[in-house]
Design a protein around this motif. Structure first.
Motif, PDB file in Angstrom:
ATOM      1  N   GLN A  48       0.784  -1.233   0.000  1.00 49.95           N
ATOM      2  CA  GLN A  48       0.000   0.000   0.000  1.00 49.95           C
ATOM      3  C   GLN A  48       0.822   1.293   0.000  1.00 49.95           C
ATOM      4  OE1 GLN A  48      -3.365   0.198   2.693  1.00 49.95           O
ATOM      5  NE2 GLN A  48      -3.484  -2.030   2.787  1.00 49.95           N
ATOM      6  N   PRO A  49       1.795   1.464   0.911  1.00 44.64           N
ATOM      7  CA  PRO A  49       2.469   2.765   0.969  1.00 44.64           C
ATOM      8  C   PRO A  49       3.083   3.208  -0.355  1.00 44.64           C
ATOM      9  CG  PRO A  49       3.028   1.436   2.886  1.00 44.64           C
ATOM     10  CD  PRO A  49       2.285   0.537   1.945  1.00 44.64           C
ATOM     11  N   GLU A  50       3.740   2.275  -1.054  1.00 38.24           N
ATOM     12  CA  GLU A  50       4.329   2.631  -2.342  1.00 38.24           C
ATOM     13  C   GLU A  50       3.312   2.549  -3.468  1.00 38.24           C
ATOM     14  OE1 GLU A  50       8.844   1.258  -2.347  1.00 38.24           O
ATOM     15  OE2 GLU A  50       7.523  -0.256  -1.486  1.00 38.24           O
ATOM     16  N   GLY A  51       2.326   1.668  -3.333  1.00 40.38           N
ATOM     17  CA  GLY A  51       1.291   1.563  -4.364  1.00 40.38           C
ATOM     18  C   GLY A  51       0.540   2.865  -4.565  1.00 40.38           C
ATOM     19  N   SER A 106       4.055  -5.850  10.150  1.00 44.35           N
ATOM     20  CA  SER A 106       5.170  -4.989  10.542  1.00 44.35           C
ATOM     21  C   SER A 106       4.709  -3.559  10.802  1.00 44.35           C
ATOM     22  CB  SER A 106       6.242  -4.993   9.443  1.00 44.35           C
ATOM     23  OG  SER A 106       7.311  -4.142   9.803  1.00 44.35           O
ATOM     24  N   SER A 107       5.187  -3.015  11.909  1.00 44.02           N
ATOM     25  CA  SER A 107       4.794  -1.664  12.315  1.00 44.02           C
ATOM     26  C   SER A 107       5.180  -0.608  11.287  1.00 44.02           C
ATOM     27  CB  SER A 107       5.451  -1.310  13.656  1.00 44.02           C
ATOM     28  OG  SER A 107       6.880  -1.345  13.537  1.00 44.02           O
ATOM     29  N   ILE A 108       6.196  -0.858  10.484  1.00 41.47           N
ATOM     30  CA  ILE A 108       6.724   0.144   9.561  1.00 41.47           C
ATOM     31  C   ILE A 108       5.690   0.590   8.542  1.00 41.47           C
ATOM     32  CG2 ILE A 108       7.620  -1.483   7.839  1.00 41.47           C
ATOM     33  CD1 ILE A 108       9.492   1.629   9.072  1.00 41.47           C
ATOM     34  N   PHE A 109       4.731  -0.266   8.222  1.00 44.92           N
ATOM     35  CA  PHE A 109       3.783   0.059   7.155  1.00 44.92           C
ATOM     36  C   PHE A 109       2.607   0.900   7.645  1.00 44.92           C
ATOM     37  CE2 PHE A 109       5.780  -3.988   5.700  1.00 44.92           C
ATOM     38  CZ  PHE A 109       6.561  -3.392   4.738  1.00 44.92           C
ATOM     39  N   ASN A 110       2.665   1.317   8.901  1.00 49.54           N
ATOM     40  CA  ASN A 110       1.635   2.198   9.436  1.00 49.54           C
ATOM     41  C   ASN A 110       2.041   3.662   9.393  1.00 49.54           C
ATOM     42  OD1 ASN A 110      -0.428   0.303  10.196  1.00 49.54           O
ATOM     43  ND2 ASN A 110       0.978  -0.442  11.764  1.00 49.54           N
ATOM     44  N   TYR A 111       3.076   3.971   8.603  1.00 53.60           N
ATOM     45  CA  TYR A 111       3.500   5.350   8.426  1.00 53.60           C
ATOM     46  C   TYR A 111       3.166   5.792   6.996  1.00 53.60           C
ATOM     47  CZ  TYR A 111       5.967   4.831  12.832  1.00 53.60           C
ATOM     48  OH  TYR A 111       6.259   4.616  14.152  1.00 53.60           O
ATOM     49  N   PRO A 112       2.812   7.069   6.806  1.00 53.72           N
ATOM     50  CA  PRO A 112       2.400   7.544   5.481  1.00 53.72           C
ATOM     51  C   PRO A 112       3.585   7.838   4.567  1.00 53.72           C
ATOM     52  CG  PRO A 112       2.309   9.355   7.043  1.00 53.72           C
ATOM     53  CD  PRO A 112       2.679   8.127   7.839  1.00 53.72           C
ATOM     54  N   ALA A 277      -5.592   2.162  10.837  1.00 53.03           N
ATOM     55  CA  ALA A 277      -6.975   1.937  10.431  1.00 53.03           C
ATOM     56  C   ALA A 277      -7.097   1.967   8.907  1.00 53.03           C
ATOM     57  CB  ALA A 277      -7.882   2.991  11.061  1.00 53.03           C
ATOM     58  N   ARG A 278      -6.378   2.863   8.291  1.00 55.21           N
ATOM     59  CA  ARG A 278      -6.439   2.987   6.830  1.00 55.21           C
ATOM     60  C   ARG A 278      -5.896   1.750   6.137  1.00 55.21           C
ATOM     61  NH1 ARG A 278      -3.193   7.787   3.712  1.00 55.21           N
ATOM     62  NH2 ARG A 278      -3.690   7.239   1.561  1.00 55.21           N
ATOM     63  N   ARG A 279      -4.762   1.227   6.615  1.00 55.20           N
ATOM     64  CA  ARG A 279      -4.164   0.050   5.985  1.00 55.20           C
ATOM     65  C   ARG A 279      -5.105  -1.156   6.060  1.00 55.20           C
ATOM     66  NH1 ARG A 279      -1.121   3.356   3.534  1.00 55.20           N
ATOM     67  NH2 ARG A 279       0.920   3.872   4.413  1.00 55.20           N
ATOM     68  N   VAL A 280      -5.684  -1.383   7.211  1.00 53.26           N
ATOM     69  CA  VAL A 280      -6.572  -2.536   7.373  1.00 53.26           C
ATOM     70  C   VAL A 280      -7.859  -2.331   6.564  1.00 53.26           C
ATOM     71  CG1 VAL A 280      -7.919  -3.877   9.034  1.00 53.26           C
ATOM     72  CG2 VAL A 280      -5.605  -3.151   9.609  1.00 53.26           C
ATOM     73  N   GLY A 321      -3.049  -9.365  -5.777  1.00 52.01           N
ATOM     74  CA  GLY A 321      -2.403  -8.478  -6.722  1.00 52.01           C
ATOM     75  C   GLY A 321      -3.159  -7.209  -7.005  1.00 52.01           C
ATOM     76  N   ILE A 322      -4.456  -7.138  -6.586  1.00 48.76           N
ATOM     77  CA  ILE A 322      -5.234  -5.942  -6.874  1.00 48.76           C
ATOM     78  C   ILE A 322      -5.225  -4.951  -5.717  1.00 48.76           C
ATOM     79  CG2 ILE A 322      -6.776  -7.235  -8.376  1.00 48.76           C
ATOM     80  CD1 ILE A 322      -8.891  -7.047  -6.154  1.00 48.76           C
ATOM     81  N   GLU A 323      -4.601  -5.301  -4.597  1.00 48.25           N
ATOM     82  CA  GLU A 323      -4.743  -4.451  -3.421  1.00 48.25           C
ATOM     83  C   GLU A 323      -4.159  -3.070  -3.613  1.00 48.25           C
ATOM     84  OE1 GLU A 323      -3.702  -4.406   1.297  1.00 48.25           O
ATOM     85  OE2 GLU A 323      -4.354  -6.209   0.289  1.00 48.25           O
ATOM     86  N   ALA A 324      -2.965  -2.986  -4.196  1.00 44.63           N
ATOM     87  CA  ALA A 324      -2.357  -1.668  -4.376  1.00 44.63           C
ATOM     88  C   ALA A 324      -3.239  -0.783  -5.253  1.00 44.63           C
ATOM     89  CB  ALA A 324      -0.975  -1.804  -4.988  1.00 44.63           C
ATOM     90  N   GLY A 325      -3.924  -1.380  -6.210  1.00 44.77           N
ATOM     91  CA  GLY A 325      -4.776  -0.608  -7.097  1.00 44.77           C
ATOM     92  C   GLY A 325      -6.040  -0.099  -6.433  1.00 44.77           C
TER      93      GLY A 325
END
Length: 331
Positions: A48-51, A106-112, A277-280, A321-325
């Motif tokens: 998600q973050p890079e997508g 991983s906690s790292i993916f909860n940052y924008p 909350a956004r990631r989930v 594979g569609i999640e980032a989109g």
């Protein structure tokens, strides 16, 4: 049972691999499922973050690079969910546990990701930390996990080089571009150190994982290795790592660095990070939006097999594979 336990213990002592059909203690199985599932969730959430920057990449070349990387992360998640299934885990149940907050990532993916420079810094620092953590896992005592990690680490290494190349390019650009890189480094440095987990004296699972040779190094050992690796890279890049206490200690033969804010790690892991909350929510939306695809794939597989049932995991393969989109399409 005592004979089976002795055989398992001997397998670990002799540095041989535990395979899916081997007997293993319930605690070992549960530990492996927890670790592999958390790793798989991290790969999928990590899209998600890079997508979010795929549609805003500054050139066709950069867009293609980012698309390829996000696709790689989806593949890593599939390898790892498959490894968890060899332990008897159900992929659909693991996904439900993630969405319901019963399993972590991983906690790292909860940052924008606030700027495009974040894409490069994630590649350099986050993937660099992942490499430090994951290369020893290629020697993990559980065979399917160790074998999956070999390919994952090769691709993560390439991602790290991609990120560093992007930052080198930006550092040769305008003053504004250099400022974006430094700002991103300032924001991602400490969360990257937190990726290795809590300090050894506060890590409840490390001792057992080390005894079973699931892990080969402690959290603090890996964190130190990452710092020592990254400092000369930062010097070559021309950025300053945001730690006034960071300096070489000739007596130790390592870099000293300042204290990590463990209260922040605890807060983010507990669900109160900037993007938890956004990631989930995005993961839940992707899962729900992909239901018809999973059902169609399962129906096709049953038909091709003459009506035979298929594993639930096959139904899930087509959705990740569609999640980032999903996120990009809603912006």
């Amino acid at each position: 049972m005592p004979d089976l336990q002795r055989h398992f213990d001997r397998t670990i002592e002799q540095d041989r691999r535990v395979e899916p059909r081997d007997w293993m203690p319930d605690g070992y199985r549960a530990t492996m499922i927890r670790q592999i599932a958390q790793h798989a969730h991290s790969e999928i959430i990590g899209m998600q973050p890079e997508g979010e920057w795929i549609t805003r990449a500054p050139s066709l070349r950069r867009k293609a690079i980012l698309l390829a990387k996000v696709q790689d992360e989806a593949g890593h998640g599939l390898y790892l969910y498959s490894a968890a299934e060899t332990l008897g885990a159900d992929r659909s149940e693991l996904t439900a546990m993630l969405i319901e907050g019963r399993q972590k990532y991983s906690s790292i993916f909860n940052y924008p990701t606030l700027s495009y420079a974040d894409v490069g810094v994630i590649g350099w620092l986050v993937d660099g930390a992942a490499i430090c953590n994951q290369v020893p896992l290629c020697r993990s005592s559980y065979g399917p996990y160790a074998r999956a990690m070999i390919r994952i680490c090769k691709e993560e290494s390439f991602h790290q080089r991609q990120g560093y190349e992007l930052l080198l390019t930006m550092m040769k650009g305008t003053a504004a571009q250099r400022d974006l890189v430094q700002d991103a480094v300032n924001r991602w440095w400490w969360p990257s150190l937190m990726m290795f987990g809590p300090p050894d004296d506060a890590s409840p699972n490390s001792a057992r994982s080390m005894a079973w040779k699931i892990k080969r190094h402690t959290n603090d050992e890996l964190r130190q290795r990452f710092v020592d690796m990254t400092v000369p890279q930062a010097d070559a890049l021309g950025v300053t790592l945001p730690d006034p206490e960071l300096r070489w200690n000739a007596e130790r033969g390592h870099h000293d660095f300042g204290p990590v804010d463990w209260s922040e790690l605890k807060r983010v892991i507990s669900g109160d990070g900037p993007c938890n909350a956004r990631r989930v929510a995005v993961r839940r939306a992707a899962h729900e939006d992909g239901a018809w695809v999973r059902e169609a794939a399962a129906a096709h597989a049953r038909k091709a097999a003459g009506g035979a049932d298929v594993e639930a995991g096959l139904e899930a393969d087509v959705e990740v594979g569609i999640e980032a989109g999903v996120e990009a399409g809603r912006r």
